[in-house]
Write an enzyme that holds these catalytic residues in place. Structure first.
Site, short mmCIF file in Angstrom:
data_model
loop_
_atom_site.label_atom_id
_atom_site.label_comp_id
_atom_site.label_asym_id
_atom_site.label_seq_id
_atom_site.Cartn_x
_atom_site.Cartn_y
_atom_site.Cartn_z
N LYS A 256 0.87 -1.18 0.00
CA LYS A 256 0.00 0.00 0.00
C LYS A 256 0.90 1.23 0.00
CE LYS A 256 -3.90 2.04 2.59
NZ LYS A 256 -4.81 1.88 3.75
N SER B 86 -9.85 2.04 2.80
CA SER B 86 -8.95 2.80 1.97
C SER B 86 -7.93 1.97 1.22
CB SER B 86 -8.23 3.83 2.83
OG SER B 86 -7.37 3.18 3.77
N SER C 88 -10.15 -0.38 6.98
CA SER C 88 -9.59 -0.29 5.62
C SER C 88 -8.90 -1.54 5.09
CB SER C 88 -8.61 0.87 5.54
OG SER C 88 -9.32 2.07 5.45
#
Ligand code: GLN
Length: 487
Positions: free
Chosen positions: A79, A154, A178
């Site tokens: 990420k 997210s 998330s």
């Protein structure tokens, strides 16, 4: 090579050791998949092809010499809020569009030490604020099950990438859901560890008392393998806990017989889509078939988790994001007139609307006169929620319920009203407020869209929830389904 993109992480690691394929071949094949899907899914912010091929060649040499680690040569993605030395880390924000970290996050360093090869950095909501991956400066991520829908957020880029088998596993972070929420919406396995289990050093901070790094992978067994290599005490993170890392892979075999499952009453409230509920109830029946025992459990303060979170998280974010001032690093406006102008325009241009909304809310709830009414009150509610969970774990081993109220929704469907968007997190936030580990696994479909089952464990109960998830995945095949066009 057959279809190595459908293999598990441990199968890939074993195939590499057996020289069925090389790490360079694997990297090339997954990079090609990433490049082919990028126009549709937008799952990546950076693809690090050259570095990946160099690292893969080094991995092949280690494999030939028999010196590799558990993941040597296996491709993964990070990420884009984990700092990576020499590779830009944007956090999905214009503010960090040009930021190249001088060091690796501990999670990145640990996975590198285990031999994993990074293929790129995945797209995400700006500063991890969002539930749909629509707040990224680099554009929204799309759901591989249907590109008109969001993948969740997210960590939507990591989730879409794993769901479309563009990488076999990816790192992610979970402040209020998330990891689990996008896992549910894309039909994969997402594990948020206990707060303190995985180092936050080098993870761009959103809300420091809630943020926790974790894993998105195709199965619980793969998540166990990645977690084992990522986790551990880190003197660079004062909240990292100095307790041994179990061999999560070896512990997957724990028997389910007699497992006491608490079914979270408050999670089956009126906001839950009826078809979603049906899939979750069917999953619970699978567990009873495997010898587990169900008990209804009530966490009376849980309905307060969304309001408490949306005070605490913005408060911490307003403080954490104060460092982006256009002076030290990050975006700086052109030709500032004076210092105030520099601050105002750099922050005004660098941050998107959702981040600004959080900073304003957070500054407000921390300001003199409102601190007691909002921030302190929210902290008290947080304690009550943590106490509810602690009480529940006196009589059950794990808690189960849905991960999200509905399956994936359309892009744009919830962007006009932040409250509607925040309510997506209603079932995930509790675990963050209490610092508990939780996993989401696919448990069926509603109208061709995946649905997630959430399993929450007591502090440092990762082995237990992963074993429960693994037992379900041995009895079902939902986690093997791949969206059309990506098989
Ligand atoms: N959706 C939640 C938020 O917007 C959670 C985000 C997260 O876990 N990073 O804050």
């Amino acid at each position: 090579m057959g279809a190595p993109h459908l293999k598990t992480l441990s199968e890939l690691a074993a195939g590499l050791r057996a020289r069925e394929f090389s790490s360079v071949e694997l990297a090339r094949m997954f990079l090609e998949r990433i490049e082919r899907a990028q126009g549709t899914l937008n799952a990546f912010i950076s693809v690090t092809r050259a570095q990946a091929l160099t690292d893969a060649a080094l991995a092949d040499r280690a494999l030939a010499a028999g010196t590799g680690g558990a993941l040597t040569g296996v491709p993964i993605a990070h990420k884009d809020l984990f700092c990576t030395r020499g590779v830009r880390t944007t956090c999905g924000s214009r503010m960090l569009d040009n930021f190249v970290a001088p060091y690796d996050a501990t999670v990145v360093a640990n996975l590198r030490r285990a031999g994993a090869v990074m293929l790129g950095k995945t797209n995400m909501d700006e500063f991890a604020m969002g539930s749909s991956n629509e707040t990224s400066y680099y554009g929204p991520v799309r759901n591989p099950w249907n590109p008109a829908l969001v993948p969740g957020g997210s960590s939507g880029g990591s989730a879409a990438a794993v769901a479309a088998r563009l990488v076999p596993g990816a790192t992610a972070t979970d402040t209020g859901g998330s990891i689990r929420q996008p896992a549910a919406l894309t039909g994969i396995t997402g594990l948020k560890p206990t707060y303190g289990r995985v180092s936050r050093y080098g993870m761009v901070a959103f809300a420091s008392s809630l943020d926790q790094g974790g894993v998105l992978a195709a199965s619980a067994a793969d998540a166990a393998l990645m977690l084992r290599e990522m986790a551990g005490f880190d003197p660079n993170d004062s909240t990292s806990v100095d307790t041994p890392v179990p061999d999560y892979v070896a512990e997957l075999a724990q028997p389910l017989n007699g497992l006491r499952i608490g079914v979270l009453k408050e999670f089956f409230d009126t906001g839950l889509d009826r078809d979603n509920e049906q899939r979750v109830r069917e999953a619970l029946e699978v567990y009873t078939g495997l010898g587990a025992e169900l008990r209804e459990v009530s966490l009376p303060n849980l309905p307060l988790s969304v309001p408490a979170y949306y005070v605490v998280a913005p408060a911490e974010c307003s403080s954490n994001l104060a460092r982006y001032d256009g002076v030290r690093f990050g975006h700086r406006c052109e030709q500032p007139r004076d210092l105030q102008d520099l601050y105002r325009r750099s922050r005004g241009e660098g941050f998107g609307a959702e981040v600004k909304r959080r900073i304003m809310t957070g500054t407000y709830v921390l300001s003199a006169g409102y601190y007691d009414a909002y921030y302190l009150k929210a902290q008290r509610v947080r304690q009550l929620i943590a106490a509810d969970f602690a009480r529940a774990f006196e009589s059950v081993d794990v808690l189960m319920g849905p991960t999200t109220p509905t399956p994936a929704f359309a892009l744009g469907a919830k962007t006009a009203d932040p409250i509607t968007m925040y309510l997506n997190d209603i079932y995930t936030i509790g675990a963050n407020l209490a610092g508990l580990p939780a996993v989401s696994i696919p448990c069926g479909f509603v109208a061709a869209l995946p649905v997630g089952l959430q399993i929450v464990g007591p502090h440092f109960g990762e082995a237990r929830i992963l074993a429960a998830a693994h037992a379900f995945q041995r009895a079902t095949d939902w986690h093997l389904r791949v969206p059309e066009g990506y098989a």
